[in-house]
Design a protein around this motif. Sequence first.
Motif, PDB file in Angstrom:
ATOM      1  N   ALA A  50       0.849  -1.188   0.000  1.00 58.29           N
ATOM      2  CA  ALA A  50       0.000   0.000   0.000  1.00 58.29           C
ATOM      3  C   ALA A  50       0.881   1.232   0.000  1.00 58.29           C
ATOM      4  O   ALA A  50       2.001   1.200   0.516  1.00 58.29           O
ATOM      5  CB  ALA A  50      -0.923   0.019   1.218  1.00 58.29           C
ATOM      6  N   TYR A  60      -3.511   0.290  -3.302  1.00 58.54           N
ATOM      7  CA  TYR A  60      -3.407  -0.989  -2.617  1.00 58.54           C
ATOM      8  C   TYR A  60      -3.169  -2.109  -3.613  1.00 58.54           C
ATOM      9  O   TYR A  60      -3.718  -2.110  -4.714  1.00 58.54           O
ATOM     10  CB  TYR A  60      -4.688  -1.304  -1.835  1.00 58.54           C
ATOM     11  CG  TYR A  60      -4.996  -0.313  -0.742  1.00 58.54           C
ATOM     12  CD1 TYR A  60      -5.828   0.772  -0.971  1.00 58.54           C
ATOM     13  CD2 TYR A  60      -4.436  -0.469   0.524  1.00 58.54           C
ATOM     14  CE1 TYR A  60      -6.102   1.681   0.034  1.00 58.54           C
ATOM     15  CE2 TYR A  60      -4.708   0.435   1.544  1.00 58.54           C
ATOM     16  CZ  TYR A  60      -5.539   1.519   1.292  1.00 58.54           C
ATOM     17  OH  TYR A  60      -5.802   2.415   2.296  1.00 58.54           O
ATOM     18  N   ASP A  62      -3.895  -5.720  -5.049  1.00 60.22           N
ATOM     19  CA  ASP A  62      -5.168  -6.433  -5.128  1.00 60.22           C
ATOM     20  C   ASP A  62      -5.346  -7.413  -3.972  1.00 60.22           C
ATOM     21  O   ASP A  62      -6.456  -7.616  -3.485  1.00 60.22           O
ATOM     22  CB  ASP A  62      -5.259  -7.193  -6.457  1.00 60.22           C
ATOM     23  CG  ASP A  62      -5.485  -6.264  -7.636  1.00 60.22           C
ATOM     24  OD1 ASP A  62      -5.245  -6.697  -8.776  1.00 60.22           O
ATOM     25  OD2 ASP A  62      -5.896  -5.107  -7.421  1.00 60.22           O
ATOM     26  N   LYS A  65      -6.701  -5.337  -0.894  1.00 61.03           N
ATOM     27  CA  LYS A  65      -7.804  -4.380  -1.042  1.00 61.03           C
ATOM     28  C   LYS A  65      -8.992  -4.801  -0.191  1.00 61.03           C
ATOM     29  O   LYS A  65      -9.384  -5.966  -0.198  1.00 61.03           O
ATOM     30  CB  LYS A  65      -8.215  -4.274  -2.503  1.00 61.03           C
ATOM     31  CG  LYS A  65      -7.380  -3.326  -3.322  1.00 61.03           C
ATOM     32  CD  LYS A  65      -7.888  -3.241  -4.757  1.00 61.03           C
ATOM     33  CE  LYS A  65      -7.003  -2.338  -5.591  1.00 61.03           C
ATOM     34  NZ  LYS A  65      -7.418  -2.325  -7.015  1.00 61.03           N
TER      35      LYS A  65
END
Length: 120
Positions: A50, A60, A62, A65
Amino acid sequence: QVQLVESGGGLVQFGGSLRLSCVASGSINIAIYSMGWYRQAPGKQRELVASITSGGNTWYADSVKGRFTISRDNAKYAVSLQMNSLKPEDTAVYYCRAFRPISPTLYNYWGQGTQVTVSS
């Protein structure tokens, strides 16, 4: 000299939460730096998890997230990573980075890392 010091790592069970903090000290105006959290698991490359720009824009990976939230407090020279719904695959050493996109090689600082271990 600039130092970044991470804290908040530890051992947590699957589904648990941790909050990582990174505090900067020394000759750095953190307000003009982008900040990032990276992680490196054993045998794997370090990856960006991040990031947050000086203007507060976030990014972020994946894989995190909806579970992780990055935030910054320039007045406290700090950046945090709230990690919820942790999974065993989140196990890694987490590193804080401060950098300036205008010159990421010149203005580039790393913390020493903090271990996060998620048990299944």
